[in-house]
Design an enzyme around this catalytic site. Sequence first.
Site, short mmCIF file in Angstrom:
data_model
loop_
_atom_site.label_atom_id
_atom_site.label_comp_id
_atom_site.label_asym_id
_atom_site.label_seq_id
_atom_site.Cartn_x
_atom_site.Cartn_y
_atom_site.Cartn_z
N ASP A 96 14.67 -72.15 38.52
CA ASP A 96 15.04 -72.71 37.23
C ASP A 96 13.86 -73.56 36.74
O ASP A 96 13.64 -74.66 37.24
CB ASP A 96 16.31 -73.55 37.34
CG ASP A 96 17.56 -72.70 37.50
OD1 ASP A 96 17.43 -71.52 37.88
OD2 ASP A 96 18.67 -73.21 37.26
N LYS A 157 18.42 -70.73 30.09
CA LYS A 157 19.30 -71.81 30.55
C LYS A 157 19.30 -72.92 29.52
O LYS A 157 18.25 -73.32 29.01
CB LYS A 157 18.82 -72.32 31.91
CG LYS A 157 19.66 -73.47 32.49
CD LYS A 157 19.15 -73.85 33.87
CE LYS A 157 19.86 -75.10 34.40
NZ LYS A 157 19.37 -75.51 35.73
N LYS A 185 22.51 -68.99 31.15
CA LYS A 185 23.06 -69.99 32.05
C LYS A 185 23.37 -71.26 31.27
O LYS A 185 22.48 -71.85 30.65
CB LYS A 185 22.09 -70.31 33.20
CG LYS A 185 22.63 -71.39 34.15
CD LYS A 185 21.73 -71.59 35.36
CE LYS A 185 22.20 -72.76 36.21
NZ LYS A 185 21.35 -72.97 37.42
#
Length: 226
Positions: A96, A157, A185
């Site tokens: 991430d 994300k 996400k």
Amino acid sequence: MAAEYSDIDIAPFIDHSLLVPTATPDLVEQWCEQADRYRFAAVCVYPIYVRLAAELLHGKKPKVCTVIGFPTGATTSATKLYEAQEAVENGATELDVVLNLSWLKAGKNDQVHREIAQICEETGQPVKVILETSLLTDTEKRLAAEIAMDAGAAFLKTSTGWNGGATVADVRLLKEVARDRVGIKASGGIRTLQAALDLILAGASRLGTSRSIELLKGRDTLEVEV
């Protein structure tokens, strides 16, 4: 709440996140045990705990995720790349990565793209690019999403959780931009089962949360409107 909510099993959507500064090895072990027991998609830990998590989850279903350039995204590209490569060497199977927002705001789109693309190419692992949507305009969100996807991101994300969290509106916007080319996400501030389900129905394919167990237990008291 709509009746169809009752059919959603949220466990496979969850990245069971342990990103508090005071996390200990014992907590990492607990998080990994829970991830395996409940069949969460992944455990997300700081880079210092990747090796431990990889050992604990060896041969098990949950993936080992870590954060890169967290939480500001303002470390140098060389630092991010080294951090990502080391994490993969230690057993991380998902990364991430926080987008460099200062570059995005300054119009340095090529540098933003180059940084993400290099991490994607040189690690060979799925990268979730953290856009920090609460700090962006809708136009900037769309631009950041397009850059991230073009650079090879596997997921968009929403947030680190340090500057606000995921919203249904942002998930819908990213879903619209992505057109199913990458996953979405939602992360940050997901404190109730209702919120989790709303985000999934809006288009989230992963949920980053430290309240995973609470969300699962919430189903026992969930009131469903028919």
